[in-house]
Motif scaffolding. Sequence first.
Motif, PDB file in Angstrom:
ATOM      1  N   ILE A  15       0.852  -1.195   0.000  1.00  0.00           N
ATOM      2  CA  ILE A  15       0.000   0.000   0.000  1.00  0.00           C
ATOM      3  C   ILE A  15       0.882   1.237   0.000  1.00  0.00           C
ATOM      4  N   TYR A  16       0.581   2.161  -0.913  1.00  0.00           N
ATOM      5  CA  TYR A  16       1.502   3.235  -1.249  1.00  0.00           C
ATOM      6  C   TYR A  16       0.962   4.603  -0.839  1.00  0.00           C
ATOM      7  N   GLU A  17       1.789   5.323  -0.102  1.00  0.00           N
ATOM      8  CA  GLU A  17       1.417   6.658   0.355  1.00  0.00           C
ATOM      9  C   GLU A  17       2.219   7.708  -0.410  1.00  0.00           C
ATOM     10  N   SER A  18       1.489   8.685  -0.966  1.00  0.00           N
ATOM     11  CA  SER A  18       2.108   9.778  -1.708  1.00  0.00           C
ATOM     12  C   SER A  18       2.202  11.065  -0.891  1.00  0.00           C
ATOM     13  N   TRP A  19       1.296  11.218   0.066  1.00  0.00           N
ATOM     14  CA  TRP A  19       1.163  12.442   0.872  1.00  0.00           C
ATOM     15  C   TRP A  19       1.241  13.695  -0.008  1.00  0.00           C
ATOM     16  N   PHE A  20       0.281  13.749  -0.951  1.00  0.00           N
ATOM     17  CA  PHE A  20       0.101  14.911  -1.822  1.00  0.00           C
ATOM     18  C   PHE A  20       1.360  15.236  -2.625  1.00  0.00           C
ATOM     19  N   GLY A  21       2.038  14.169  -3.055  1.00  0.00           N
ATOM     20  CA  GLY A  21       3.223  14.343  -3.876  1.00  0.00           C
ATOM     21  C   GLY A  21       4.496  14.600  -3.091  1.00  0.00           C
ATOM     22  N   MET A  22       4.397  14.698  -1.762  1.00  0.00           N
ATOM     23  CA  MET A  22       5.595  14.940  -0.951  1.00  0.00           C
ATOM     24  C   MET A  22       6.436  13.677  -0.801  1.00  0.00           C
ATOM     25  N   ILE A  23       5.830  12.500  -1.014  1.00  0.00           N
ATOM     26  CA  ILE A  23       6.579  11.245  -1.063  1.00  0.00           C
ATOM     27  C   ILE A  23       6.579  10.806  -2.524  1.00  0.00           C
ATOM     28  N   ASP A  24       7.712  10.976  -3.192  1.00  0.00           N
ATOM     29  CA  ASP A  24       7.786  10.731  -4.638  1.00  0.00           C
ATOM     30  C   ASP A  24       9.058   9.967  -4.957  1.00  0.00           C
ATOM     31  N   PRO A  25       8.951   8.707  -5.414  1.00  0.00           N
ATOM     32  CA  PRO A  25       7.692   7.978  -5.659  1.00  0.00           C
ATOM     33  C   PRO A  25       7.036   7.566  -4.342  1.00  0.00           C
ATOM     34  N   PRO A  26       5.734   7.268  -4.387  1.00  0.00           N
ATOM     35  CA  PRO A  26       5.028   6.842  -3.167  1.00  0.00           C
ATOM     36  C   PRO A  26       5.699   5.625  -2.528  1.00  0.00           C
ATOM     37  N   ARG A  27       5.692   5.599  -1.179  1.00  0.00           N
ATOM     38  CA  ARG A  27       6.340   4.512  -0.441  1.00  0.00           C
ATOM     39  C   ARG A  27       5.327   3.514   0.088  1.00  0.00           C
ATOM     40  N   ASP A  28       5.804   2.276   0.225  1.00  0.00           N
ATOM     41  CA  ASP A  28       4.966   1.182   0.746  1.00  0.00           C
ATOM     42  C   ASP A  28       4.889   1.280   2.265  1.00  0.00           C
ATOM     43  N   PHE A  29       3.667   1.368   2.780  1.00  0.00           N
ATOM     44  CA  PHE A  29       3.445   1.411   4.228  1.00  0.00           C
ATOM     45  C   PHE A  29       2.625   0.210   4.710  1.00  0.00           C
ATOM     46  N   SER A  30       2.727  -0.926   4.006  1.00  0.00           N
ATOM     47  CA  SER A  30       1.910  -2.084   4.389  1.00  0.00           C
ATOM     48  C   SER A  30       2.353  -2.685   5.718  1.00  0.00           C
ATOM     49  N   VAL A  31       3.630  -2.553   6.078  1.00  0.00           N
ATOM     50  CA  VAL A  31       4.103  -3.016   7.384  1.00  0.00           C
ATOM     51  C   VAL A  31       4.076  -1.819   8.318  1.00  0.00           C
ATOM     52  N   TYR A  32       3.142  -1.834   9.279  1.00  0.00           N
ATOM     53  CA  TYR A  32       2.924  -0.646  10.108  1.00  0.00           C
ATOM     54  C   TYR A  32       2.205  -1.032  11.389  1.00  0.00           C
ATOM     55  N   ASP A  33       2.661  -0.488  12.498  1.00  0.00           N
ATOM     56  CA  ASP A  33       1.989  -0.736  13.774  1.00  0.00           C
ATOM     57  C   ASP A  33       0.761   0.161  13.861  1.00  0.00           C
ATOM     58  N   MET A  34      -0.419  -0.441  13.925  1.00  0.00           N
ATOM     59  CA  MET A  34      -1.670   0.313  13.846  1.00  0.00           C
ATOM     60  C   MET A  34      -2.222   0.707  15.216  1.00  0.00           C
ATOM     61  N   SER A  35      -1.357   0.611  16.254  1.00  0.00           N
ATOM     62  CA  SER A  35      -1.821   1.019  17.585  1.00  0.00           C
ATOM     63  C   SER A  35      -2.124   2.508  17.646  1.00  0.00           C
ATOM     64  N   PHE A  36      -1.693   3.263  16.640  1.00  0.00           N
ATOM     65  CA  PHE A  36      -1.964   4.696  16.659  1.00  0.00           C
ATOM     66  C   PHE A  36      -3.434   5.012  16.392  1.00  0.00           C
ATOM     67  N   VAL A  37      -4.193   4.030  15.915  1.00  0.00           N
ATOM     68  CA  VAL A  37      -5.646   4.231  15.736  1.00  0.00           C
ATOM     69  C   VAL A  37      -6.498   3.147  16.383  1.00  0.00           C
ATOM     70  N   GLY A  38      -5.963   1.952  16.582  1.00  0.00           N
ATOM     71  CA  GLY A  38      -6.717   0.897  17.272  1.00  0.00           C
ATOM     72  C   GLY A  38      -8.126   0.711  16.730  1.00  0.00           C
ATOM     73  N   PRO A  39      -9.131   0.573  17.614  1.00  0.00           N
ATOM     74  CA  PRO A  39     -10.507   0.325  17.159  1.00  0.00           C
ATOM     75  C   PRO A  39     -11.182   1.516  16.484  1.00  0.00           C
ATOM     76  N   ALA A  40     -10.412   2.589  16.215  1.00  0.00           N
ATOM     77  CA  ALA A  40     -10.945   3.676  15.383  1.00  0.00           C
ATOM     78  C   ALA A  40     -10.717   3.400  13.901  1.00  0.00           C
TER      79      ALA A  40
END
Length: 372
Positions: free
Chosen positions: A224-249
């Motif tokens: 899964i690739y994040e561009s952040w409005f073109g600030m990450i060019d080329p877009p980077r893969d963020f598929s490996v990520y600790d999702m505790s920053f949002v949890g059940p949200a």
Amino acid sequence: MSSELDPAQLNAALENVHQAGMPGLFAEVRDGDQVWRGAAGVADVTTGRPVTADMRHRVGSVTKPFTVAAVLQQAERGRIDLDAPIGTYLPKLVPGPRGDAITVRMLINHTSGLAEYLPYAYPSLKGFPVPAKTGPQSLDDSRFTRFDRTELTAMGVDAPPAGAPGSTPGVYSNTNYLLLAELLGEVTGTTAEQCITENIIERAGLRDTELPTGPHIDGPHSQIYESWFGMIDPPRDFSVYDMSFVGPAASLISTVADLNRFFGMLLAGEIVSPSSLAQMQHTVPVVSQEGKLIEYGLGLYPMKSPGRPAFWGHGGTTWGAGTLAMTRADGGRQLAVAVNLQRWHTLDSTGRPQPHPVDAALEALYQVAMYG
């Protein structure tokens, strides 16, 4: 109210999104006992590995209806009063007059006035929601950070409020849903994750859906690739990520088939009672994270076209991944779509996102999928 699914039309609409600039996407559309699944593009831009319709995916805020369903089940059992102050249940997390003024219902429909905690947890997002005032550095810095939910909640509660409790339009805030997770833990004596897993995911027979405990997506999935409005060019893969920053949200992993099953059962009154479902579909005006005024119920919102039946569901984004799941009010037609690039827009001279061909192609896909 059923119409034949047109596989050629659906496949073409899916391919158009890919051609417009989406690396890969996949979807399932149901109408009665008819089922179409399709995929277009690649799951890995380096190897060219194709996406498939059975892939597991980070579905972002499509997590929220699962959390709300768990809260409403506890309300049906008399353990939660939706119109009681959250301070009654969590006096240490929301102390004082605000704890007395903010009800559980206000948390669910984003009218609590509590600010979004994410810009405080992710310092490079401090200009949120104005894209030009943000940067993607925190996304990399926090890839393996194990956040404490109580600390995240405190960031949102302690921040300057987004509005007065109960006032409309409300302001969409993940702080509300971290508090709902704490509430579920408080009234059940377990964790929100366990409560949602046992009472919603397992009871609905969702075999490819989970609230993750680690940074990896188990099973077949896309990068899964994040561009952040073109600030990450080329877009980077963020598929490996600790999702505790949002949890059940917003941390749920699922498939398009499981999402359609969940929303089909929800809209049929098989997960919460019909009266609870009616409350979920009672909407108030809320300002979305993109700054748009939307109608928002209790963890559901409608998509409407003039003269056509409403669809109910939720969309979601996280770093790199986007999802939309919508079911017609009568349950007859369903759509679930997953995409593997986010924030694909570039910014204009005023710092606002510019329209992109992907936007129009996705909208066309939604129209074909929902109405034929």
